[in-house]
Design a protein around this motif. Structure first.
Motif, PDB file in Angstrom:
ATOM      1  N   GLY A 176       0.546  -1.676  -0.243  1.00 47.28           N
ATOM      2  CA  GLY A 176       0.104   0.345   0.033  1.00 47.28           C
ATOM      3  C   GLY A 176       0.926   1.377   0.190  1.00 47.28           C
ATOM      4  O   GLY A 176       2.138   1.590  -0.663  1.00 47.28           O
ATOM      5  N   SER A 177       0.081   2.722   0.371  1.00 47.88           N
ATOM      6  CA  SER A 177       0.729   3.566   0.643  1.00 47.88           C
ATOM      7  C   SER A 177       0.014   4.334   1.628  1.00 47.88           C
ATOM      8  O   SER A 177      -0.298   4.063   2.069  1.00 47.88           O
ATOM      9  CB  SER A 177       1.261   4.786  -0.911  1.00 47.88           C
ATOM     10  OG  SER A 177      -0.525   4.676  -0.927  1.00 47.88           O
ATOM     11  N   ILE A 178       0.917   5.655   1.711  1.00 52.64           N
ATOM     12  CA  ILE A 178       0.632   6.503   2.495  1.00 52.64           C
ATOM     13  C   ILE A 178       0.093   7.628   1.780  1.00 52.64           C
ATOM     14  O   ILE A 178       0.769   8.446   1.446  1.00 52.64           O
ATOM     15  CB  ILE A 178       1.348   6.728   4.088  1.00 52.64           C
ATOM     16  CG1 ILE A 178       2.209   6.212   4.480  1.00 52.64           C
ATOM     17  CG2 ILE A 178       1.240   8.452   4.518  1.00 52.64           C
ATOM     18  CD1 ILE A 178       3.132   6.167   4.723  1.00 52.64           C
ATOM     19  N   SER A 179      -1.687   8.306   2.206  1.00 50.65           N
ATOM     20  CA  SER A 179      -1.926   9.608   1.359  1.00 50.65           C
ATOM     21  C   SER A 179      -1.863  10.498   2.171  1.00 50.65           C
ATOM     22  O   SER A 179      -1.375  10.136   3.707  1.00 50.65           O
ATOM     23  CB  SER A 179      -3.650   9.068   1.430  1.00 50.65           C
ATOM     24  OG  SER A 179      -3.836   8.858   2.330  1.00 50.65           O
ATOM     25  N   THR A 180      -2.657  11.573   1.844  1.00 49.67           N
ATOM     26  CA  THR A 180      -2.567  13.065   2.551  1.00 49.67           C
ATOM     27  C   THR A 180      -3.895  12.705   3.415  1.00 49.67           C
ATOM     28  O   THR A 180      -3.657  13.265   4.660  1.00 49.67           O
ATOM     29  CB  THR A 180      -2.560  13.973   1.587  1.00 49.67           C
ATOM     30  OG1 THR A 180      -4.471  13.442   0.618  1.00 49.67           O
ATOM     31  CG2 THR A 180      -2.156  14.466   1.067  1.00 49.67           C
ATOM     32  N   LYS A 181      -4.569  11.637   3.718  1.00 47.10           N
ATOM     33  CA  LYS A 181      -5.927  11.688   4.423  1.00 47.10           C
ATOM     34  C   LYS A 181      -5.078  11.098   6.092  1.00 47.10           C
ATOM     35  O   LYS A 181      -5.627  11.583   7.032  1.00 47.10           O
ATOM     36  CB  LYS A 181      -6.963  10.946   3.824  1.00 47.10           C
ATOM     37  CG  LYS A 181      -7.833  11.030   4.857  1.00 47.10           C
ATOM     38  CD  LYS A 181      -8.594   9.530   4.863  1.00 47.10           C
ATOM     39  CE  LYS A 181      -9.847   9.365   5.469  1.00 47.10           C
ATOM     40  NZ  LYS A 181     -11.224   7.558   5.229  1.00 47.10           N
ATOM     41  N   GLU A 182      -4.117   9.867   5.648  1.00 42.80           N
ATOM     42  CA  GLU A 182      -3.628   8.898   6.547  1.00 42.80           C
ATOM     43  C   GLU A 182      -2.059  10.708   7.096  1.00 42.80           C
ATOM     44  O   GLU A 182      -2.787  10.382   8.429  1.00 42.80           O
ATOM     45  CB  GLU A 182      -2.469   8.100   6.187  1.00 42.80           C
ATOM     46  CG  GLU A 182      -4.168   7.039   5.626  1.00 42.80           C
ATOM     47  CD  GLU A 182      -3.176   6.214   4.992  1.00 42.80           C
ATOM     48  OE1 GLU A 182      -3.102   4.771   4.973  1.00 42.80           O
ATOM     49  OE2 GLU A 182      -2.370   6.477   4.152  1.00 42.80           O
ATOM     50  N   LEU A 183      -1.633  11.471   6.704  1.00 39.35           N
ATOM     51  CA  LEU A 183      -0.748  12.060   7.141  1.00 39.35           C
ATOM     52  C   LEU A 183      -2.178  12.934   7.757  1.00 39.35           C
ATOM     53  O   LEU A 183      -1.324  13.817   8.491  1.00 39.35           O
ATOM     54  CB  LEU A 183      -0.154  12.761   6.103  1.00 39.35           C
ATOM     55  CG  LEU A 183       1.218  11.813   5.746  1.00 39.35           C
ATOM     56  CD1 LEU A 183       1.703  13.171   4.548  1.00 39.35           C
ATOM     57  CD2 LEU A 183       1.801  11.581   6.454  1.00 39.35           C
ATOM     58  N   ALA A 184      -2.814  13.605   7.008  1.00 41.90           N
ATOM     59  CA  ALA A 184      -3.772  14.697   8.137  1.00 41.90           C
ATOM     60  C   ALA A 184      -4.450  13.924   9.441  1.00 41.90           C
ATOM     61  O   ALA A 184      -3.777  14.804  10.661  1.00 41.90           O
ATOM     62  CB  ALA A 184      -4.602  15.313   7.419  1.00 41.90           C
ATOM     63  N   GLU A 185      -4.420  12.235   9.248  1.00 39.66           N
ATOM     64  CA  GLU A 185      -5.057  12.115  10.795  1.00 39.66           C
ATOM     65  C   GLU A 185      -4.233  11.743  11.997  1.00 39.66           C
ATOM     66  O   GLU A 185      -3.971  12.173  12.689  1.00 39.66           O
ATOM     67  CB  GLU A 185      -5.432  10.604  10.402  1.00 39.66           C
ATOM     68  CG  GLU A 185      -6.593  11.205   9.871  1.00 39.66           C
ATOM     69  CD  GLU A 185      -7.234   9.822   9.436  1.00 39.66           C
ATOM     70  OE1 GLU A 185      -6.675   8.587   9.486  1.00 39.66           O
ATOM     71  OE2 GLU A 185      -8.258   9.672   8.365  1.00 39.66           O
ATOM     72  N   ALA A 186      -2.041  11.515  11.045  1.00 42.02           N
ATOM     73  CA  ALA A 186      -1.395  11.062  12.071  1.00 42.02           C
ATOM     74  C   ALA A 186      -0.982  12.593  12.347  1.00 42.02           C
ATOM     75  O   ALA A 186      -0.380  12.352  13.847  1.00 42.02           O
ATOM     76  CB  ALA A 186      -0.566  11.058  11.073  1.00 42.02           C
ATOM     77  N   ALA A 187      -1.416  14.055  11.989  1.00 41.49           N
ATOM     78  CA  ALA A 187      -0.227  15.087  12.253  1.00 41.49           C
ATOM     79  C   ALA A 187      -1.523  15.361  13.343  1.00 41.49           C
ATOM     80  O   ALA A 187      -0.841  16.497  14.127  1.00 41.49           O
ATOM     81  CB  ALA A 187      -0.515  16.151  11.119  1.00 41.49           C
TER      82      ALA A 187
END
Length: 148
Positions: free
Chosen positions: A91-102
């Motif tokens: 898989g990959s890491i999308s902006t949605k996952e980055l926003a949640e992690a931030a």
């Protein structure tokens, strides 16, 4: 007749412009549709005050974005991803996952649409993700991708 435009009018001008139009066009088109005001000294003064206020607000927003940029560039977000044989990721890491992690790690509510990631992150390591905070300010968030 001089008219101050309240809205953008195609082929006439933008909001806030003072234009010269015929009396009939102003009375029959612009005034009834609330697209313009008569350019009296009071209305012109109000326009100047409104522009000064808008400039002040825009400067405050720019200063706030620059301060947030300085703060954001000192931080980093850690995200984990499953890895198979030979270091190949699933898989990959999308902006949605980055926003949640931030939001979870830093407490910042960053809109995923403002993250300018050209393609999803598919490899381990450190990546800098540009985030558009303001039309004139772009910050870079350091993202560390680890094996899950």
């Amino acid at each position: 007749m001089k008219v101050i435009l309240v809205e953008d009018v195609k082929s006439l001008g933008k909001k806030g412009d003072i234009v010269n139009v015929s009396d009939g066009y102003a009375r029959n088109m612009l005034f009834p549709k609330k697209l313009g005001l008569e350019a009296t000294s009071k209305n012109i003064n109000d326009l100047k005050l409104q522009r000064a206020h808008e400039d002040k607000v825009a400067k405050e927003q720019l200063d706030a974005a620059q301060a947030f940029k300085a703060e954001l560039e000192t931080k980093e977000v850690t995200v984990s991803i499953k890895v198979g044989e030979n270091g190949r990721t699933f898989g990959s890491i999308s902006t949605k996952e980055l926003a949640e992690a931030a939001k979870e790690q830093l407490g910042y509510d960053i809109d995923k649409k403002k993250m300018q990631l050209s393609s999803p992150i598919k490899e381990l390591g450190t990546t800098k993700v540009p985030i558009r905070l303001h039309p004139k300010v772009t910050a870079e968030l350091k993202v560390v991708v680890k094996e899950a």
